[in-house]
Design an enzyme around this catalytic site. Structure first.
Site, PDB file in Angstrom:
ATOM      1  N   LYS A  15       0.838  -1.200   0.000  1.00 46.30           N
ATOM      2  CA  LYS A  15       0.000   0.000   0.000  1.00 46.30           C
ATOM      3  C   LYS A  15       0.880   1.261   0.000  1.00 46.30           C
ATOM      4  CE  LYS A  15      -4.008   1.790   0.097  1.00 46.30           C
ATOM      5  NZ  LYS A  15      -4.977   1.583  -0.962  1.00 46.30           N
ATOM      6  N   LYS A  59      -2.565 -16.998 -13.628  1.00 46.47           N
ATOM      7  CA  LYS A  59      -3.147 -17.579 -12.421  1.00 46.47           C
ATOM      8  C   LYS A  59      -4.608 -17.130 -12.260  1.00 46.47           C
ATOM      9  CE  LYS A  59      -2.761 -17.339  -7.521  1.00 46.47           C
ATOM     10  NZ  LYS A  59      -2.419 -17.332  -6.308  1.00 46.47           N
ATOM     11  N   LYS A 119      -9.731 -13.428  -9.036  1.00 47.81           N
ATOM     12  CA  LYS A 119     -10.842 -12.518  -9.285  1.00 47.81           C
ATOM     13  C   LYS A 119     -10.319 -11.149  -9.734  1.00 47.81           C
ATOM     14  CE  LYS A 119     -15.242 -11.010  -7.607  1.00 47.81           C
ATOM     15  NZ  LYS A 119     -15.873 -10.358  -6.465  1.00 47.81           N
TER      16      LYS A 119
END
Ligand code: TRP
Length: 332
Positions: free
Chosen positions: A113, A200, A203
């Site tokens: 982040k 891979k 989602k």
């Protein structure tokens, strides 16, 4: 007796990659001899991102129903909601008092982040970082240490968190004696389930196939798998075919041999996709039915989760008592 603990964040419904790469291996571990297994739904972890109460509830039931539909036996395995075991949060505070701040600075999710903020030229490098995100590994350590777990099946991205749990436990043990069991992580090496684009399955890449699609949608999705334009009669190499890769995950050895021959003799892509659809639909449809049956019976799920958390709390409160006593906390 070995304790195996699995935690699942209720943030998304499962896709094939989750099923083949995480759920199945964890279930097979939990079915071993002399194994005590627990599965919990990490809803307080999900609170770092999910702030819609309806989604939180529905996803929590969704995770429970998924694992039950995939074969988790509630008679053998403990299943509970993290938020129903408040001892977790008491332990999390205790652990936080033994966690160097620098250890959290080095945790992957936080570092990612900060890096993202840096790349975007943000002045505040902690922009968008809540204390929940920052101390996420401490809460996860509490989940694990609370039940003296021996093994924790996790994806690669979670290994660091189990190592953090070991570090913190070690610090407490060094101070007060052997109170906490040092857990080991278990990963499924070499098992990479590809998504529709060959990367891979995830989602976040948008290349996933949901586990509980109805037959019609499932067929449609399979028919969309990209193939080359070679004609049906051309022999095809099963080793470089996404359709065949998927087929192998769901079919029996005999079926796999059979399709391999059809590839080598020349098979139309439409036919290959139809074969894949049939084998997947046959395998998944009983699970899908079970999933929707469970999702329609929230009373049953509630009862199960409540029973699970009652049992979990019995065990958890003993550990927390031991720690409180050793630390000179509370009335004794
Ligand atoms: N952090 C894990 C994940 O994102 C979920 C999790 C929370 C977990 N607590 C845990 C996993 C304890 C194993 C053990 O996938």
């Amino acid at each position: 007796m070995k304790t195996i603990l699995t935690g699942v964040k209720p943030t998304q419904l499962p896709h094939w990659g989750n099923y083949l790469g995480a759920i199945l291996p964890a279930l097979s571990l939990s079915q071993g001899k002399d194994v005590k297994s627990a599965l919990f739904i990490a809803d307080y972890h999900a609170l770092t991102t999910i702030h819609d109460p309806e989604i939180m509830k529905e996803m929590t039931y969704g995770v429970a129903a998924t694992w039950l539909a995939c074969g988790l036996d509630p008679e053998r395995a403990l299943i509970y909601r993290q938020s129903d075991v408040p001892e977790t949060f008491e332990l999390a505070w205790i652990l936080s008092c033994f966690t160097p701040k620098g250890l959290m600075n080095r945790a992957h999710a936080y570092k990612a982040k900060v890096q993202e903020n840096q790349e975007q030229g943000k002045k505040d490098l902690d922009f968008g970082v809540s204390m929940g995100l920052y101390t996420y590994p401490i809460l996860m350590s509490a989940d694990i240490l609370l039940f003296s777990a021996d093994e924790v099946p996790v994806g690669e991205d979670q290994i660091q968190h189990v190592e953090i749990a070991r570090d913190i436990a070690q610090k407490i043990n060094n101070t007060y004696g052997e109170l906490l069991k040092l857990p080991e992580f278990v990963t499924q090496k070499g098992k990479l389930i590809p998504g529709l684009d060959g990367r891979k399955m995830s989602k976040s890449y948008g290349n996933h196939i949901p586990l509980f699609l109805d037959s019609k949608k499932l067929r449609k999705m399979i028919m969309k798998i990209k193939t080359d334009s070679s004609p049906p009669e051309t022999p095809k190499d099963p080793n470089v075919s996404l359709i065949f890769d998927f087929y192998k995950e769901f079919a029996t050895d005999e079926q796999i041999q059979d399709l391999r021959k059809r590839y080598e003799n020349g098979i139309g892509w439409g036919e290959a996709k139809q074969a894949l659809f049939e084998v997947v639909d046959e395998k998944l449809s009983p699970m899908r039915d079970k999933f929707y049956e469970l999702m329609a019976d929230k009373n049953y799920l509630n009862k199960l989760l409540k029973e699970g958390s009652d049992k979990a709390r019995e065990e958890a409160s003993q550990l927390v008592s031991k720690l409180r006593q050793a630390m000179g906390l509370g009335a004794s």
